[in-house]
Design a protein around this motif. Sequence first.
Motif, PDB file in Angstrom:
ATOM      1  N   HIS A 206       0.836  -1.201   0.000  1.00 38.52           N
ATOM      2  CA  HIS A 206       0.000   0.000   0.000  1.00 38.52           C
ATOM      3  C   HIS A 206       0.872   1.252   0.000  1.00 38.52           C
ATOM      4  N   SER A 207       1.894   1.249   0.844  1.00 40.41           N
ATOM      5  CA  SER A 207       2.798   2.395   0.910  1.00 40.41           C
ATOM      6  C   SER A 207       3.598   2.553  -0.377  1.00 40.41           C
ATOM      7  N   HIS A 212       3.518   7.455   1.624  1.00 45.05           N
ATOM      8  CA  HIS A 212       3.090   7.694   3.013  1.00 45.05           C
ATOM      9  C   HIS A 212       3.690   8.996   3.531  1.00 45.05           C
ATOM     10  N   ARG A 263      -2.072   9.457   0.322  1.00 48.31           N
ATOM     11  CA  ARG A 263      -0.894   8.842   0.940  1.00 48.31           C
ATOM     12  C   ARG A 263      -1.293   8.255   2.289  1.00 48.31           C
ATOM     13  N   VAL A 264      -0.625   7.195   2.699  1.00 47.40           N
ATOM     14  CA  VAL A 264      -0.866   6.611   4.018  1.00 47.40           C
ATOM     15  C   VAL A 264      -0.547   7.664   5.077  1.00 47.40           C
TER      16      VAL A 264
END
Length: 441
Positions: A206-207, A212, A263-264
């Motif tokens: 995910h990142s 992030h 973004r995370v």
Amino acid sequence: MLGSLDRPRRVLIVEPVSDCERLIPELQANKWLVDHANLSSKIDPIYDVCVICLQAHHLDYLERIKQQIRDSQTEWIAVMSDSLRRNTGLANFIYEWFFDFHTLPFDLSRLHCTLGRASGMARLYRRITSPPTLTAGELLIGQSQSTQELRRLIDKISPTDASVLITGESGTGKELVARRLHNQSRRAAGPFVAINCGAISEQLIHSELFGHEKGAFTGASQRKIGRIESAEGGTLFLDEIGDLPLEMQANLLRFLQEMTYERVGSSKSMTANVRVLAATHIDLEAAICAGRFREDLYYRLNVLQIQTTPLRLRKEDIALFVEHFSRQYASEIGRRPRKFSDSAMNTLMSHDWPGNVRELANRVRRAQVLAEGRQIEAHDIGLAVTASMPCRPLDDYLLNAERQALEDALMHYSTNMSNAARSLGVSRPTFYRLLHKHQLR
């Protein structure tokens, strides 16, 4: 006879000596265009043959001579004194890098014969190994029908911004297809960013995609730009999309639907301007049935589809791949590419290539490094053991069985595709998809 040629051939004499004073007029009388150069000159690949007059001080410049031979892309003949010929180190060098050699003084009749043979071999070699597909910037090598059809399909699809799903076995060049799609698109000036979805852990994927913010999680000591953001204005290539975790599939689907992401650790929505290409070696429709891949994501990615062909179904391209990889890997180890003998080529042609082009590249690399003779022989390729193995991957047997079933159905119901599909217990669209998969018309 050299004088019988309609157009002159070009010969370059490198580091000419006094004996060449009689040689040059003789060559010109036999319709050779003669140029001369020293060892430090840049030699363009325009000559039919090059002749170098070796002297003792040239033993300190063997690497320079090797580079000149590589750059010239033609055959070379060495000329030297009889005493210099007896030098063991020089003899090995000439054996590996030169078409032939002559000792001084010149035997003109023998030299004419050697020049003619060298020129003929150089032209033949160029004609065989330098077809249009090997020009600068070309990524897809081959002249088989399937390769030509692939290039035509890419040419049609490249100008659009639609998502493309690239399918095919491992090692068949799916990333090369993606790069060609990018290079021929309106986004060619933008970045091409690739990510292997199967090589990154579920915790980090995910990142990697979305990026992030600093402090978003333990270890996030600074802001990270994700692959999507890095591909802004260009192309995002999702390799091995079939290995993407289910949870991440949902996030990717949301991004593809809205072309926005966060973004995370951030609540700020960002808009992306990227074209998405995806590739996989697995059957995504089977993965959908098994609950391992989202059907809605599949249709979002599969707007347009390209399927690569395994090497065993386009063996007429093998010789071109061999030449391409031979030049590449011989240059790596600083030597002239060794040519493959007839028995070595027969070995390559008879192999099924379960690893496809990637496996062929490794075999050529091994042969160029390990071969000790003037040519690469069958035993240098290292296929003796693997070729005799009685077993193959299970997927190969399943694919062969599927193809045989399709061929049987076509044979019995060649004029009625609905009956052919019904005989196999599949729908007509699925039947057509399987025909396309196995390239059956």
